[in-house]
Design a protein around this motif. Sequence first.
Motif, PDB file in Angstrom:
ATOM      1  N   ALA A  95      -2.939  14.036  16.182  1.00  0.00           N
ATOM      2  CA  ALA A  95      -2.172  15.132  16.791  1.00  0.00           C
ATOM      3  C   ALA A  95      -2.946  16.444  16.756  1.00  0.00           C
ATOM      4  N   ALA A  96      -3.723  16.656  15.700  1.00  0.00           N
ATOM      5  CA  ALA A  96      -4.467  17.913  15.562  1.00  0.00           C
ATOM      6  C   ALA A  96      -5.792  17.905  16.315  1.00  0.00           C
ATOM      7  N   ASP A  97      -6.384  16.733  16.510  1.00  0.00           N
ATOM      8  CA  ASP A  97      -7.681  16.627  17.168  1.00  0.00           C
ATOM      9  C   ASP A  97      -7.729  15.312  17.944  1.00  0.00           C
ATOM     10  N   SER A  98      -7.545  15.368  19.225  1.00  0.00           N
ATOM     11  CA  SER A  98      -7.433  14.157  20.043  1.00  0.00           C
ATOM     12  C   SER A  98      -8.729  13.336  20.091  1.00  0.00           C
ATOM     13  N   ARG A  99      -9.844  13.900  19.607  1.00  0.00           N
ATOM     14  CA  ARG A  99     -11.098  13.136  19.555  1.00  0.00           C
ATOM     15  C   ARG A  99     -11.100  12.139  18.405  1.00  0.00           C
ATOM     16  N   VAL A 100     -10.208  12.345  17.430  1.00  0.00           N
ATOM     17  CA  VAL A 100     -10.136  11.507  16.236  1.00  0.00           C
ATOM     18  C   VAL A 100      -9.041  10.467  16.422  1.00  0.00           C
ATOM     19  N   ARG A 101      -9.382   9.194  16.183  1.00  0.00           N
ATOM     20  CA  ARG A 101      -8.385   8.129  16.233  1.00  0.00           C
ATOM     21  C   ARG A 101      -7.812   7.898  14.844  1.00  0.00           C
ATOM     22  N   VAL A 102      -6.500   7.780  14.784  1.00  0.00           N
ATOM     23  CA  VAL A 102      -5.804   7.519  13.528  1.00  0.00           C
ATOM     24  C   VAL A 102      -5.205   6.118  13.601  1.00  0.00           C
ATOM     25  N   VAL A 103      -5.480   5.330  12.575  1.00  0.00           N
ATOM     26  CA  VAL A 103      -4.992   3.954  12.505  1.00  0.00           C
ATOM     27  C   VAL A 103      -3.835   3.925  11.513  1.00  0.00           C
ATOM     28  N   SER A 104      -2.779   3.193  11.868  1.00  0.00           N
ATOM     29  CA  SER A 104      -1.626   3.064  10.973  1.00  0.00           C
ATOM     30  C   SER A 104      -1.148   1.615  10.951  1.00  0.00           C
ATOM     31  N   ILE A 105      -0.484   1.269   9.879  1.00  0.00           N
ATOM     32  CA  ILE A 105       0.083  -0.067   9.745  1.00  0.00           C
ATOM     33  C   ILE A 105       1.435  -0.073  10.451  1.00  0.00           C
ATOM     34  N   THR A 106       1.726  -1.147  11.163  1.00  0.00           N
ATOM     35  CA  THR A 106       3.002  -1.280  11.860  1.00  0.00           C
ATOM     36  C   THR A 106       4.029  -1.928  10.927  1.00  0.00           C
ATOM     37  N   LYS A 107       5.273  -1.965  11.356  1.00  0.00           N
ATOM     38  CA  LYS A 107       6.324  -2.663  10.585  1.00  0.00           C
ATOM     39  C   LYS A 107       5.956  -4.140  10.424  1.00  0.00           C
ATOM     40  N   LYS A 108       5.438  -4.738  11.486  1.00  0.00           N
ATOM     41  CA  LYS A 108       5.002  -6.140  11.410  1.00  0.00           C
ATOM     42  C   LYS A 108       3.867  -6.286  10.407  1.00  0.00           C
ATOM     43  N   GLY A 109       2.942  -5.335  10.403  1.00  0.00           N
ATOM     44  CA  GLY A 109       1.848  -5.355   9.444  1.00  0.00           C
ATOM     45  C   GLY A 109       2.346  -5.231   8.015  1.00  0.00           C
ATOM     46  N   GLN A 110       3.344  -4.382   7.803  1.00  0.00           N
ATOM     47  CA  GLN A 110       3.927  -4.233   6.466  1.00  0.00           C
ATOM     48  C   GLN A 110       4.582  -5.532   6.009  1.00  0.00           C
ATOM     49  N   ALA A 111       5.258  -6.220   6.940  1.00  0.00           N
ATOM     50  CA  ALA A 111       5.909  -7.487   6.597  1.00  0.00           C
ATOM     51  C   ALA A 111       4.868  -8.546   6.217  1.00  0.00           C
ATOM     52  N   VAL A 112       3.781  -8.617   6.976  1.00  0.00           N
ATOM     53  CA  VAL A 112       2.722  -9.581   6.668  1.00  0.00           C
ATOM     54  C   VAL A 112       2.075  -9.235   5.329  1.00  0.00           C
ATOM     55  N   LEU A 113       1.863  -7.954   5.086  1.00  0.00           N
ATOM     56  CA  LEU A 113       1.264  -7.523   3.819  1.00  0.00           C
ATOM     57  C   LEU A 113       2.178  -7.883   2.649  1.00  0.00           C
ATOM     58  N   GLN A 114       3.477  -7.675   2.803  1.00  0.00           N
ATOM     59  CA  GLN A 114       4.420  -8.036   1.736  1.00  0.00           C
ATOM     60  C   GLN A 114       4.376  -9.536   1.450  1.00  0.00           C
ATOM     61  N   ALA A 116       1.762 -11.333   1.836  1.00  0.00           N
ATOM     62  CA  ALA A 116       0.438 -11.613   1.278  1.00  0.00           C
ATOM     63  C   ALA A 116       0.276 -11.150  -0.171  1.00  0.00           C
ATOM     64  N   PHE A 117       1.077 -10.172  -0.618  1.00  0.00           N
ATOM     65  CA  PHE A 117       0.898  -9.644  -1.984  1.00  0.00           C
ATOM     66  C   PHE A 117       0.957 -10.729  -3.054  1.00  0.00           C
ATOM     67  N   PRO A 118       1.952 -11.636  -3.060  1.00  0.00           N
ATOM     68  CA  PRO A 118       1.958 -12.677  -4.101  1.00  0.00           C
ATOM     69  C   PRO A 118       0.747 -13.614  -4.007  1.00  0.00           C
ATOM     70  N   LEU A 119       0.269 -13.859  -2.796  1.00  0.00           N
ATOM     71  CA  LEU A 119      -0.913 -14.694  -2.620  1.00  0.00           C
ATOM     72  C   LEU A 119      -2.145 -13.993  -3.183  1.00  0.00           C
ATOM     73  N   TRP A 120      -2.263 -12.695  -2.903  1.00  0.00           N
ATOM     74  CA  TRP A 120      -3.369 -11.906  -3.437  1.00  0.00           C
ATOM     75  C   TRP A 120      -3.326 -11.928  -4.966  1.00  0.00           C
ATOM     76  N   ARG A 121      -2.123 -11.775  -5.530  1.00  0.00           N
ATOM     77  CA  ARG A 121      -1.997 -11.801  -6.996  1.00  0.00           C
ATOM     78  C   ARG A 121      -2.458 -13.147  -7.560  1.00  0.00           C
ATOM     79  N   LYS A 122      -2.146 -14.233  -6.842  1.00  0.00           N
ATOM     80  CA  LYS A 122      -2.584 -15.554  -7.280  1.00  0.00           C
ATOM     81  C   LYS A 122      -4.108 -15.629  -7.288  1.00  0.00           C
ATOM     82  N   ALA A 123      -4.742 -15.159  -6.215  1.00  0.00           N
ATOM     83  CA  ALA A 123      -6.202 -15.185  -6.148  1.00  0.00           C
ATOM     84  C   ALA A 123      -6.807 -14.333  -7.263  1.00  0.00           C
ATOM     85  N   ARG A 124      -6.212 -13.169  -7.492  1.00  0.00           N
ATOM     86  CA  ARG A 124      -6.713 -12.285  -8.546  1.00  0.00           C
ATOM     87  C   ARG A 124      -6.589 -12.962  -9.909  1.00  0.00           C
ATOM     88  N   LYS A 125      -5.455 -13.626 -10.139  1.00  0.00           N
ATOM     89  CA  LYS A 125      -5.264 -14.353 -11.406  1.00  0.00           C
ATOM     90  C   LYS A 125      -6.298 -15.466 -11.558  1.00  0.00           C
TER      91      LYS A 125
END
Length: 159
Positions: A95-114, A116-125
């Motif tokens: 919004a402040a500088d149209s030359r800069v692209r801002v990336v954001s997570i969508t609601k669908k992305g948040q759902a997929v991330l949620q 994935a969190f237990p799977l990530w925890r399993k891998a970390r363990k």
Amino acid sequence: MDALKDLREVMACPCLRIRRASRHITQLYDHVLAEAGLTANQFGLLAYLFGAAASDRGGLSIGSLAEQAGVDPTTLNRNLKPLKGEGLVADAPDAADSRVRVVSITKKGQAVLQKAFPLWRKARKDVERALGAPELSKLNELLDLAASEVRRLGEDRAG
């Protein structure tokens, strides 16, 4: 005889050892996160963007996200394409500088991330079980130190 000495030095190279360990660890995370339809790299990008959304920044500029992920903007754009294609992230001009692209997570992305969190925890363990909790903590400290100091060294040389 010098060639044998050179070979021993190469085999002790931290770059080669870090890359080998990184490949094995990444493969483990990729395998576990596949259930959520993500790679370890994609999980990390979504997590950075989720953090930005949670802190009310909404999103991150390509440059800022690239820096956090430790990649150049061209590589980041290539990595974001499948996430955009799946509707997990969106980008728009800042919004402040149209030359800069801002990336954001969508609601669908948040759902997929949620998902994935237990799977990530399993891998970390799994990694923690393989190395031991104290060793993993030490490794993380060393990797953070290496990243900051080697980056500083590179900046000193470039500047």
